[in-house]
Design a protein around this motif. Structure first.
Motif, short mmCIF file in Angstrom:
data_model
loop_
_atom_site.label_atom_id
_atom_site.label_comp_id
_atom_site.label_asym_id
_atom_site.label_seq_id
_atom_site.Cartn_x
_atom_site.Cartn_y
_atom_site.Cartn_z
N SER A 172 0.65 -1.13 -0.03
CA SER A 172 -0.06 -0.02 -0.09
C SER A 172 0.84 1.24 0.08
CB SER A 172 -0.81 0.11 1.25
OG SER A 172 -1.80 -1.03 1.03
N SER A 173 1.99 1.21 0.67
CA SER A 173 2.68 2.48 0.77
C SER A 173 3.69 2.55 -0.46
CB SER A 173 3.58 2.58 1.82
OG SER A 173 4.55 1.32 1.96
N MET A 174 3.97 1.28 -1.36
CA MET A 174 4.65 1.45 -2.47
C MET A 174 3.78 2.20 -3.51
SD MET A 174 6.36 -2.22 -2.96
CE MET A 174 7.60 -2.72 -1.98
N PHE A 175 2.58 1.71 -3.63
CA PHE A 175 1.67 2.18 -4.82
C PHE A 175 0.87 3.31 -4.60
CE2 PHE A 175 2.81 -2.08 -6.03
CZ PHE A 175 3.05 -2.02 -7.29
N TYR A 176 0.55 3.84 -3.40
CA TYR A 176 -0.40 4.80 -3.17
C TYR A 176 0.25 6.01 -2.43
CZ TYR A 176 -3.59 1.45 -4.46
OH TYR A 176 -4.41 0.40 -5.64
N THR A 177 -0.44 7.12 -2.44
CA THR A 177 -0.14 8.34 -1.76
C THR A 177 -0.63 8.13 -0.33
OG1 THR A 177 -2.20 9.61 -2.40
CG2 THR A 177 -0.30 9.94 -3.76
N ARG A 178 -0.26 9.06 0.65
CA ARG A 178 -0.62 8.80 1.93
C ARG A 178 -2.19 9.03 2.10
NH1 ARG A 178 3.78 11.73 5.38
NH2 ARG A 178 3.72 13.75 4.15
N ARG A 179 -2.93 9.66 1.46
CA ARG A 179 -4.27 9.98 1.67
C ARG A 179 -4.82 8.70 0.76
NH1 ARG A 179 -8.06 14.91 -0.85
NH2 ARG A 179 -9.94 14.17 -0.17
N GLU A 180 -4.37 8.18 -0.25
CA GLU A 180 -4.68 7.02 -0.85
C GLU A 180 -4.67 5.89 0.14
OE1 GLU A 180 -3.88 8.62 -5.44
OE2 GLU A 180 -2.71 7.14 -4.35
N GLY A 344 -15.64 5.17 8.41
CA GLY A 344 -14.52 5.84 9.05
C GLY A 344 -13.27 6.04 8.16
N VAL A 345 -12.64 5.44 7.17
CA VAL A 345 -11.54 5.60 6.41
C VAL A 345 -12.06 6.72 5.49
CG1 VAL A 345 -10.62 3.48 6.52
CG2 VAL A 345 -12.34 3.85 4.81
N THR A 346 -13.26 6.83 4.81
CA THR A 346 -13.83 7.87 4.01
C THR A 346 -13.68 9.14 4.91
OG1 THR A 346 -15.35 6.28 2.91
CG2 THR A 346 -15.79 8.74 2.62
N LEU A 347 -14.26 9.18 5.95
CA LEU A 347 -14.09 10.45 6.64
C LEU A 347 -12.73 10.86 6.82
CD1 LEU A 347 -16.91 9.96 9.36
CD2 LEU A 347 -17.06 11.58 7.75
N ALA A 348 -11.80 10.04 7.26
CA ALA A 348 -10.69 10.26 7.36
C ALA A 348 -9.68 10.84 6.34
CB ALA A 348 -9.71 9.00 8.16
N ALA A 349 -10.14 10.26 5.14
CA ALA A 349 -9.50 10.61 3.89
C ALA A 349 -9.88 12.05 3.33
CB ALA A 349 -9.78 9.88 2.80
N ARG A 350 -11.14 12.20 3.54
CA ARG A 350 -11.80 13.57 3.16
C ARG A 350 -11.46 14.76 4.20
NH1 ARG A 350 -18.00 13.13 1.56
NH2 ARG A 350 -17.10 11.84 0.27
N TRP A 351 -11.38 14.47 5.39
CA TRP A 351 -11.10 15.76 6.26
C TRP A 351 -9.56 15.64 6.71
CZ3 TRP A 351 -15.50 14.62 10.50
CH2 TRP A 351 -16.77 14.80 9.75
N LYS A 352 -9.09 16.74 6.36
CA LYS A 352 -7.43 16.63 6.41
C LYS A 352 -6.99 16.69 8.01
CE LYS A 352 -3.51 20.09 5.52
NZ LYS A 352 -3.09 21.30 4.80
N ASP A 353 -6.11 15.93 8.02
CA ASP A 353 -5.54 15.81 9.57
C ASP A 353 -6.60 15.39 10.50
OD1 ASP A 353 -3.01 16.50 8.50
OD2 ASP A 353 -3.29 18.65 9.13
N ALA A 354 -7.40 14.31 10.16
CA ALA A 354 -8.43 13.93 10.81
C ALA A 354 -8.40 12.46 11.47
CB ALA A 354 -9.74 14.24 10.37
N ARG A 355 -7.22 11.81 11.15
CA ARG A 355 -6.95 10.67 11.41
C ARG A 355 -7.39 9.99 13.07
NH1 ARG A 355 -3.95 11.45 7.20
NH2 ARG A 355 -3.56 9.92 5.61
#
Length: 524
Positions: A172-180, A344-355
């Protein structure tokens, strides 16, 4: 200042005035360095999106299928509990608990070796060998008639499983950006919920089978694992060997130009792709980094309640539901997990710095569930059931932590070490949890539920503490002057006509750790 080579071929700092060109060995840099070194590739947004979709179509389905299979396999024990496996194999309560624990103890013992192997060998090939071994162990479940036999096959499953989550975190870290990564980790992890639903229906069907010489649990284990899951597992092993990519630098489904785009896409991560050479100093840094242990503590405490995986069916049956009702009600647990992880992951990806915030909020239903199970009248079986279901919502926090730890750790050896520590902590929590469920605490099980409640209080606080720690470090780096230490680094290449040329390497592909690279900023 820049890099030069010492007598052993390793990079060292050198004075630019005495050495106009500064080269490093390709052993020291990221595997993607040779692919993009010297190229000022301008990413076209539409083309980058096309490449990402191509990556999604080729690896996400395979990751989802494998995670679905592995979860259904390891939770067979819990599904078989109400079908008669404990009585048929004469298991005591402690022996049954040990079958849940040994899986995670073997996982724990072999987790770091598995991570080292994932660094040293091609990821897809190594995972496929583990899947093959695991498929054989699955088929052996149906032949087990005693504690000893079940103990051995569960031990083997734990060894093999150690490569799956760790391998997926690396891929996952090889192929995707941090948000992805946040979304993709959520997508393959929520397949656990799908597995629970399918397993529930298989259990329900097994209860209707009455064959001389076979107990219901054996029908559940044998056809599911040997015919359906066993076949799928073996097919998946072969598929992974030939089709699962080891890295974006050699992915068979990407053209050379698309590979360069795939690598350029993740440059913003400042974590590179991978480095096949173990670096002791990065391992030491992982062990001395406070955030490593905060993630590890979170992982351990969050997975003590995971002992509910093998206890859930027993608990629901104790509320007064029949075996048939219990197997079908178990499907709801899977649906809850799918919905909560996806939201949960949709909200975390949509809202900046919200993990951290999203993960912490999703623990609140868990706490409510613990209170309901402990304080509702024992006769209120529907209320108790809803309380039990609520305790499955907090899985979202662990999913977010898996993508978060990969996003805030750079340097390949450091990353695989940190992943191993976190997954070892995951094993410790899972291995310790089953022993809370003692016969003397039945039927209310107040003691294990209190322990679970305490874990659900501490875990969100740890997520918030991590956020504070990383935010302060970002602020410290923002106040520092620019760091030019690694701005003038080159690798040497031999051209087809035999000439040696130097190509500049971007800082993101030098296999620097997040401490070494002062341009690195932690996502929150």
């Amino acid at each position: 200042m820049a890099y030069d080579l010492d007598d052993k071929g390793s990079p060292k700092l050198t004075d630019e005035k005495h050495h106009p060109a500064h080269a490093v060995s390709t052993r020291e840099v990221d595997t993607a360095a040779a692919l993009v070194a010297g190229d000022d590739l301008e990413l076209d947004e539409a083309e980058a999106l096309r490449v990402r979709k191509k990556i999604d179509w080729h690896i996400l389905p395979m990751m989802c299928v494998l995670y679905w299979i592995q979860f259904m396999d390891k939770t067979t024990l819990g599904s078989s509990a109400i079908l008669g496996i404990r009585e048929a194999t004469h298991l005591t309560t402690n022996q049954y608990n040990w079958l849940g624990t040994i899986f995670y103890l073997s996982y724990l013992v072999f987790e770091y070796p598995q991570n080292l192997a994932l660094q040293r060998f091609p990821v897809g090939k190594w995972m496929s060998l583990n899947i093959l071994t695991w498929g054989i162990a699955l088929a052996a479940h149906a032949a087990c008639t005693s504690f000893a036999g079940l103990f051995v096959v569960r031990f083997i499953l734990g060894i093999c499983e150690g490569s799956i989550t760790a391998g997926f975190m690396i891929v996952s870290s090889m192929f995707y950006t941090r948000r992805e990564q946040t979304l993709r980790v959520g997508y393959w992890f929520l397949m656990n919920g799908t597995a629970q639903i399918i397993s529930g229906f298989i259990s329900f069907g097994a209860l209707h089978i009455h064959t001389k010489g076979f107990e219901p649990w054996q029908w559940h284990v044998s056809p599911q694992l040997m015919i359906i899951t066993g076949a799928l597992t073996l097919i998946t092993a072969v598929t992974y060997w030939f089709l699962f990519p080891d890295s974006p630098t050699n992915a068979w489904f990407l053209t050379p130009h698309e590979r360069a785009i795939a690598v350029a896409r993740i440059k913003e991560n400042q974590t590179g792709v991978e480095n096949k050479h173990f670096k002791k100093e990065q391992m030491i840094e992982a062990f001395t980094d406070p955030k490593t242990w905060l993630f590890a503590l979170f992982s351990a405490l969050d997975n003590v309640p995971n002992s509910l995986t093998n206890q859930r069916q027993i608990i629901v049956a104790s509320f007064g539901f029949s075996n048939l009702q219990t197997t079908l009600l178990g499907c709801v647990d899977g649906l809850i997990e799918i919905v909560t992880i996806w939201t949960g992951v949709t909200l975390a990806a949509r809202w900046k710095d919200a993990r951290a915030y999203v993960g912490a909020v999703y623990f609140l239903p868990n706490l409510l569930g613990v209170l309901l199970v402990n304080f509702l009248p024992w006769s209120d079986k529907v209320g108790l059931l809803f309380g039990q279901w609520l305790t499955g919502v907090g899985t979202t926090g662990f999913v977010l932590s898996l993508s978060w730890v990969s996003s805030v750790t750079a340097g390949h050896t450091k990353r695989i070490t940190t992943n191993a520590i976190m997954l070892c902590a995951y094993c410790i929590g899972n291995a310790a949890g089953p022993f809370m469920w003692q016969a003397k605490y039945k039927p209310r099980n107040h003691v294990p539920w209190i322990v679970i409640g305490i874990c659900y209080v501490i875990c969100p606080l740890l997520l918030l503490a991590l956020r504070v720690l990383l935010k302060r470090e970002n602020e410290r780096r923002n106040a520092e002057p620019p760091d030019t230490t690694y701005d003038d680094v080159y690798i040497e290449e031999v051209t087809p006509d035999g000439k040696t040329v130097e190509r500049k390497v971007a800082k993101a592909f030098l296999d620097l750790t997040d401490r070494e690279n002062r341009d690195f900023r932690y996502v929150l």
